[in-house]
Design a protein around this motif. Structure first.
Motif, PDB file in Angstrom:
ATOM      1  N   GLY A 106       4.808   9.461 -15.024  1.00 54.23           N
ATOM      2  CA  GLY A 106       4.632   9.018 -13.639  1.00 54.23           C
ATOM      3  C   GLY A 106       3.465   9.700 -12.945  1.00 54.23           C
ATOM      4  O   GLY A 106       2.839  10.636 -13.473  1.00 54.23           O
ATOM      5  N   ASN A 107       3.198   9.242 -11.756  1.00 56.66           N
ATOM      6  CA  ASN A 107       2.053   9.687 -10.961  1.00 56.66           C
ATOM      7  C   ASN A 107       2.008  11.192 -10.683  1.00 56.66           C
ATOM      8  O   ASN A 107       0.929  11.795 -10.737  1.00 56.66           O
ATOM      9  N   PRO A 108       3.137  11.868 -10.377  1.00 60.03           N
ATOM     10  CA  PRO A 108       3.029  13.309 -10.070  1.00 60.03           C
ATOM     11  C   PRO A 108       2.386  14.144 -11.182  1.00 60.03           C
ATOM     12  O   PRO A 108       1.845  15.221 -10.908  1.00 60.03           O
ATOM     13  N   ALA A 137       0.259   0.235 -13.038  1.00 57.48           N
ATOM     14  CA  ALA A 137       0.761  -0.356 -11.793  1.00 57.48           C
ATOM     15  C   ALA A 137      -0.187   0.065 -10.681  1.00 57.48           C
ATOM     16  O   ALA A 137       0.172   0.087  -9.509  1.00 57.48           O
ATOM     17  N   ASP A 138      -1.393   0.443 -11.048  1.00 57.18           N
ATOM     18  CA  ASP A 138      -2.251   1.115 -10.092  1.00 57.18           C
ATOM     19  C   ASP A 138      -3.721   0.845 -10.403  1.00 57.18           C
ATOM     20  O   ASP A 138      -4.276  -0.176 -10.012  1.00 57.18           O
ATOM     21  N   GLN A 139      -4.363   1.728 -11.156  1.00 55.10           N
ATOM     22  CA  GLN A 139      -5.825   1.749 -11.180  1.00 55.10           C
ATOM     23  C   GLN A 139      -6.467   1.430 -12.518  1.00 55.10           C
ATOM     24  O   GLN A 139      -7.670   1.620 -12.666  1.00 55.10           O
ATOM     25  N   ARG A 577       2.593  -2.297   1.358  1.00 55.80           N
ATOM     26  CA  ARG A 577       1.868  -1.405   2.276  1.00 55.80           C
ATOM     27  C   ARG A 577       2.341   0.029   2.095  1.00 55.80           C
ATOM     28  O   ARG A 577       3.443   0.284   1.622  1.00 55.80           O
ATOM     29  N   ARG A 578       1.469   0.960   2.473  1.00 54.29           N
ATOM     30  CA  ARG A 578       1.780   2.389   2.418  1.00 54.29           C
ATOM     31  C   ARG A 578       1.957   2.915   3.821  1.00 54.29           C
ATOM     32  O   ARG A 578       1.402   2.358   4.770  1.00 54.29           O
ATOM     33  N   GLN A 579       2.713   4.013   3.939  1.00 56.88           N
ATOM     34  CA  GLN A 579       3.036   4.560   5.246  1.00 56.88           C
ATOM     35  C   GLN A 579       2.790   6.059   5.250  1.00 56.88           C
ATOM     36  O   GLN A 579       2.995   6.720   4.226  1.00 56.88           O
TER      37      GLN A 579
HETATM   38 MO   LIG Z   1      -1.119   5.406  -7.292  1.00 60.67          MO
END
Ligand SMILES: [Mo]
Ligand SMILES: Nc1nc2c(c(=O)[nH]1)N[C@H]1C(S)=C(S)[C@@H](COP(=O)(O)OP(=O)(O)OC[C@H]3O[C@@H](n4cnc5c(=O)[nH]c(N)nc54)[C@H](O)[C@@H]3O)O[C@H]1N2
Ligand SMILES: Nc1nc2c(c(=O)[nH]1)N[C@H]1C(S)=C(S)[C@@H](COP(=O)(O)OP(=O)(O)OC[C@H]3O[C@@H](n4cnc5c(=O)[nH]c(N)nc54)[C@H](O)[C@@H]3O)O[C@H]1N2
Ligand code: SF4
Length: 696
Positions: A106-108, A137-139, A577-579
Motif C-alpha cells: 500500500g501507499n504508506p 490505482a494511482d500514478q 475527491r480528496r479532503q
Molecule cells: Mo496516491
C-alpha cells in the motif's frame, strides 16, 4: 515531567513533506507546529500533521501479533508469528506453486524508507511474480509515459512552479492534496506567488475545486476527455508554427509522428468531445506557447481514467514542443540527495514493455506489478498461477481498489492471508495473521521517494522519536525477519540508516550531504532550485527522447472513438475527491480529524438536483454497474452538470475502528468498476464512471 525537547522532522503522511517542529518530553508529544525555516514547506502544515500523535496512541491500533482463531484474533508472540507466517506461505507454495502467494503493497510504504529498502528482500524471499500495489490505482500512467519517452519509470518531469509564468493544472487539486508527483507544500501560497509575479494559473476539472477557486481561471471538462484537450493544444501550436524544442532539439525523435498524430484533434472536434469551446482551446494553446515559462501538469483526474497514459504522454509532449521541458519554469528533473534513478539505472539495458501480461485478462505489467484491478479475478479464477494466499503490507484494497467488495469476497476464499498493518480494517480483518506496524514517530524519517518529485531539492533526516509499544521491532525489521524465516538465513541485513549512510555520498550532493552531517545538523537543508540536466540522464537504450512512442500512437484510435458511456439508465459521471482532514482510507480513526459534520456526501450540480427532486442533505441512492450506496446529497454549483463526486477513503464497514465507524459513511469503491482500466498501463479508470441517482 521531563524537560521539553524539540525535534525537526518532516511529516510523512502525504507527499508534501512539510517541516514540523515536534516538542516532546521523551514519552509523549507536547506539540506539533510548522517549521517556518523549512526550506521546502516554509511554515506550511495541514491539520493531519497534528494528528501524527493520534496514530501512535490510537486505542484501536494493533500492537501485538494477532492470530485468527475461529472468528476472533488471539495475541501470539513474535516468534510464533514469524514461524506461522513462513510455514503457511511455504505450505501454499508447496501445493500450488511459488506464484500462488501474492503481495499487495500500500501507499504508506512509499513514505517509509526502511520499508522501501527492505521490501524487495521480502518479495524475493517469497519468490512470487504475483505483485500488486496501490500504484495501479494511482500514478502508473506517469511511469509508463516516462519509460517509453525517457527510458526510466522514475525519471519524472516535475513542474517548476516556483519559477513558472503559466501553470496549467489538469485533474489535480493540490490546494487540498498538496500536490502529487509534485511535492509542493503550501500549494495555495505558491500559486498566489505565480499570479503575484504576473503569471497565470488555469485549472481544467469537472469540479470547480478549491484549487480552481484560488487559481482564478477554471474550465469544466467532460471527464476522461483530457487527452483530447492536450493533443488539441499541441495541434494548434504546431499549425501556428514550428515546434520549439530548445536545448533538447538534438535529442528529440518523433516530431513528425507527433505532428501527424495530432492532426485529427482540431479545436472544433475537441470542443465536441470535451465541452470546452474551440476558441477557448485556441486561446489556451497560444497563451501557453507564448508564455516565457509555462508548464502543463496533469494528475489523478488525468491518470485514473481510461486514457491515463495518453494524458501523461500528451502533457509531456506539450511541455516538450514549447521548450518547457528540462527548462526553468517548465517541467524539470530533480537531483535529490539519494539518487533513486541512478540506483536503479536502466542505461544500456534494452527491455520490452509491458514486461508481462496478466493471466486472466491480459492486463499489462509494469515495474514488476500487475494492475490491482486484476487482483480479484486472479484470486477467483482457477488454474495454474491462481492466487491462493496474500500478504499485504500497509494496504487496504477493499476500500481503495476498484470494486473493492469483490476483492473482499475473494479474500474470504484464500488459503492464507497475512497483513503488516496498524489496524484491523475492512481488508486486514480477513487476514489469518496480523503483524503490528510502527507509526511515523516511531521510525527514523528520511524521504527516499518524494524528494524525487519535489519542486525544490532539499534533504533532512530525523531519528525515531519514540520506541514502538511492547518493545515491538520496527517495520523494516519485521520485514527482514520474515524474509529470513522464509529463506532460513540466520541474520538480517543492515539497518536502513546504515544503508542510507552508505548511499548518500553516492548521490547528487554527496560532497555536502552525509548522514552524520544531517544528524548533527538536526534540521533540513536546502539544496537549491531544480537544474536542467536531462541531456545527461536519458535512460532510453539509444539515449534519445522519444516524443511519439509507437505504443501510444497505436492507442489513438481508441481515443478518437471515445464515446460517452452515460445513458438514460446511468446518466451521471462519477468522480472522486480528496479532503483536507483525511488521507486515503486510514486517518479516519483520529477523532480530531473526523469530528464535525459528515463529509462523505455526493456533490451534485443544482440543476441536476432540481431535475431529480433532490434536496440538500437528504439521502440519495447512487448506483453503478458494480454496486450501490446510499449517502447524503450536497448541492453545489462547483459540480459540472452531469457529473457527481464522492470522496475517497471512507466506508469502513467492519473492523475495529471506533471513530471511523461512528458515522455511517460509504466507500466510493463499492461503485467503481474493476473492468474499467487504461489498457496501456492497466491503471484503474475510476473517473467518469456511469452512475444513476435516485432519491430515497
Ligand atoms: Mo496516491
Ligand atoms: N475511487 C478512488 N480510489 C482510490 C483513489 C481515488 O482517488 N479514488 N486514490 C487511490 C490512491 S492515489 C491511492 S495512493 C490508494 C491508496 O491505497 P492503499 O495504499 O491500499 O490504502 P491506504 O488508505 O493508503 O491504506 C493503507 C493501509 O496502511 C495502513 N497503514 C497506515 N500507516 C501504516 C504504517 O505506518 N505501517 C503499516 N504497516 N500500515 C500502515 C492502514 O491501516 C491501511 O490499512 O487508493 C487509491 N484508491
Ligand atoms: N488531504 C489529502 N491529501 C492527499 C491525499 C488524501 O487522501 N487527502 N492523498 C494523497 C495521494 S495518495 C495522492 S495520489 C494525491 C492526489 O492528489 P491530486 O492529484 O491532487 O488528487 P485529487 O485531489 O483526487 O484531485 C483529482 C482532481 O481531478 C478531478 N477529476 C476527476 N476526473 C477528472 C477528469 O476526467 N478530468 C479532469 N481534468 N479532472 C478530473 C477531480 O475533480 C479532482 O479535483 O493526494 C495526496 N494528498
Ligand atoms: S500537507 Fe499535511 S499531511 Fe501532507 S505532509 Fe504536510 S502536514 Fe503532512
Amino acid at each position: 515531567m521531563a524537560e521539553p525537547m524539540v525535534q525537526y522532522r518532516s511529516c510523512n503522511i502525504c507527499e508534501a513533506m512539510c517541516g514540523l517542529i515536534v516538542t516532546h518530553d521523551g514519552s509523549d508529544v507536547l506539540s506539533i507546529r510548522p517549521d517556518p525555516d523549512d526550506p521546502l514547506s516554509r511554515g506550511h502544515i495541514c491539520p493531519k500533521a497534528v494528528a501524527l500523535q493520534d496514530f501512535r496512541t490510537d486505542p484501536d491500533r494493533v500492537t501485538k501479533p494477532l492470530l485468527k482463531r475461529g472468528t476472533d484474533f488471539e495475541e501470539i508472540s513474535w516468534d510464533e508469528a514469524y514461524d506461522h507466517a513462513a510455514e503457511r506461505i511455504r505450505a501454499v507454495q508447496a501445493t500450488h506453486g511459488q506464484d500462488a502467494v501474492a503481495v499487495y503493497l500500500g501507499n504508506p510504504n512509499a513514505h517509509k524508507f526502511g520499508n522501501m529498502l527492505n521490501l524487495p528482500t521480502l518479495i524475493k524471499a517469497i519468490g512470487t511474480g504475483n505483485r500488486f500495489s496501490s500504484a495501479t490505482a494511482d500514478q502508473i500512467p506517469h511511469h509508463v509515459a516516462s519509460i517509453h519517452m525517457l527510458g526510466h519509470p522514475m525519471l519524472m518531469p516535475i513542474p517548476d512552479i516556483d519559477r513558472t509564468d503559466f501553470l496549467l493544472i489538469i485533474g489535480g487539486n493540490p490546494v487540498i492534496s498538496n500536490g502529487s508527483m509534485m511535492t509542493a507544500p503550501g500549494y495555495g501560497r505558491r500559486m498566489d506567488a505565480i499570479r503575484a509575479r504576473g503569471g497565470r494559473v488555469v485549472v481544467i476539472d469537472p469540479r470547480r475545486t478549491e484549487t480552481a477557486e484560488r487559481a482564478g481561471e477554471h474550465h469544466f471538462i467532460r471527464p476522461e476527455t483530457d487527452a483530447w484537450l492536450i493533443l488539441s493544444m499541441i495541434h494548434v501550436i504546431l499549425v501556428d508554427g514550428p515546434a520549439r524544442l530548445g536545448h533538447l532539439a538534438p535529442l528529440v525523435d518523433g516530431l513528425q509522428a507527433l505532428t501527424d498524430a495530432v492532426e485529427p484533434f482540431t479545436p472544433e472536434a475537441t470542443a465536441a468531445a470535451t465541452g470546452i469551446e474551440a476558441e477557448t482551446i485556441r486561446r489556451l494553446a497560444r497563451d501557453f506557447a507564448a508564455a516565457p515559462r509555462a508548464v502543463c501538469y496533469a494528475r489523478m483526474g488525468a491518470s485514473t481514467q481510461s486514457f491515463g497514459t495518453l494524458c501523461q504522454w500528451a502533457a509531456n509532449a506539450l511541455n516538450i514542443v514549447t521548450a518547457n521541458f528540462d527548462a526553468e519554469g517548465g517541467a524539470m528533473f530533480t537531483t535529490p540527495a539519494l539518487d533513486y534513478v541512478g540506483l536503479t539505472s536502466r542505461k544500456g539495458k534494452a527491455r520490452t514493455y509491458p514486461e508481462r501480461r496478466s493471466r486472466v485478462s491480459g492486463q499489462p505489467l509494469y515495474n514488476g506489478e500487475f494492475p490491482v484491478s486484476t487482483l480479484a479475478e486472479e484470486i477467483e479464477t482457477p488454474g495454474s498461477g491462481q492466487i491462493r494466499a496474500l500478504v499485504t503490507v500497509a494496504g487496504n484494497p477493499v476500500l481503495t481498489a476498484p470494486n473493492g467488495r469483490r476483492i473482499e469476497r475473494a479474500l474470504t476464499g484464500l488459503d492464507f492471508m497475512m497483513s503488516l498493518d496498524i489496524h484491523v480494517n475492512d481488508t486486514t480483518r480477513h487476514a489469518d495473521l496480523i503483524l503490528p506496524g510502527t507509526v511515523a514517530l516511531e521510525e527514523p524519517m528520511y524521504d527516499m521517494v518524494f524528494h524525487t518529485f519535489a519542486v525544490r531539492n532539499t534533504v533532512g533526516f530525523a531519528p525515531a522519536l519514540f520506541a514502538p509499544p511492547h518493545g515491538n521491532p520496527s517495520e523494516w525489521e519485521v520485514i527482514t525477519r520474515l524474509a529470513a524465516r522464509l529463506t532460513g538465513a540466520n541474520h538480517i541485513g543492515p539497518a536502513p540508516e546504515q544503508v542510507l549512510g552508505m548511499l548518500l555520498p553516492e548521490g547528487f550532493h554527496g560532497d555536502k550531504v552525509t548522514l552524520d552531517g544531517l544528524r548533527s545538523r538536526g534540521r533540513p537543508m536546502d539544496l537549491g532550485p531544480l537544474v536542467a540536466n536531462l541531456s545527461d540522464r536519458l535512460e532510453t537504450p539509444d539515449g534519445r527522447l522519444n516524443l511519439a512512442p509507437g505504443a501510444f500512437l497505436d492507442d489513438l484510435p481508441r481515443l478518437l472513438a471515445l464515446a460517452d458511456h452515460r445513458d438514460t439508465s446511468r446518466p451521471f459521471a462519477l468522480i472522486g475527491r480528496r479532503q483536507v482532514r483525511s488521507h486515503n482510507s486510514w486517518t479516519q480513526n483520529s477523532p480530531r480529524l473526523v469530528k464535525g459534520r459528515n463529509r462523505c456526501t455526493v456533490e451534485v450540480n443544482p440543476e441536476d438536483a432540481a431535475r431529480l427532486g433532490l434536496s440538500d442533505g437528504a439521502d440519495v441512492v447512487v448506483t453503478s454497474a458494480t454496486g450501490s450506496v446510499t449517502l447524503p446529497v450536497e448541492i453545489t454549483p462547483a459540480m459540472a452538470p452531469g457529473v457527481v463526486s464522492i470522496p475517497q477513503g471512507w466506508g469502513q464497514k467492519n473492523g475495529r475502528l471506533s471513530a471511523a465507524t461512528q458515522t455511517a459513511t460509504v466507500s466510493i469503491n463499492d461503485l467503481t468498476d474493476d473492468s474499467r482500466t487504461d489498457p496501456l498501463s492497466g491503471n484503474a479508470a475510476f473517473n467518469g464512471l456511469p452512475v444513476a441517482l435516485h432519491p430515497v
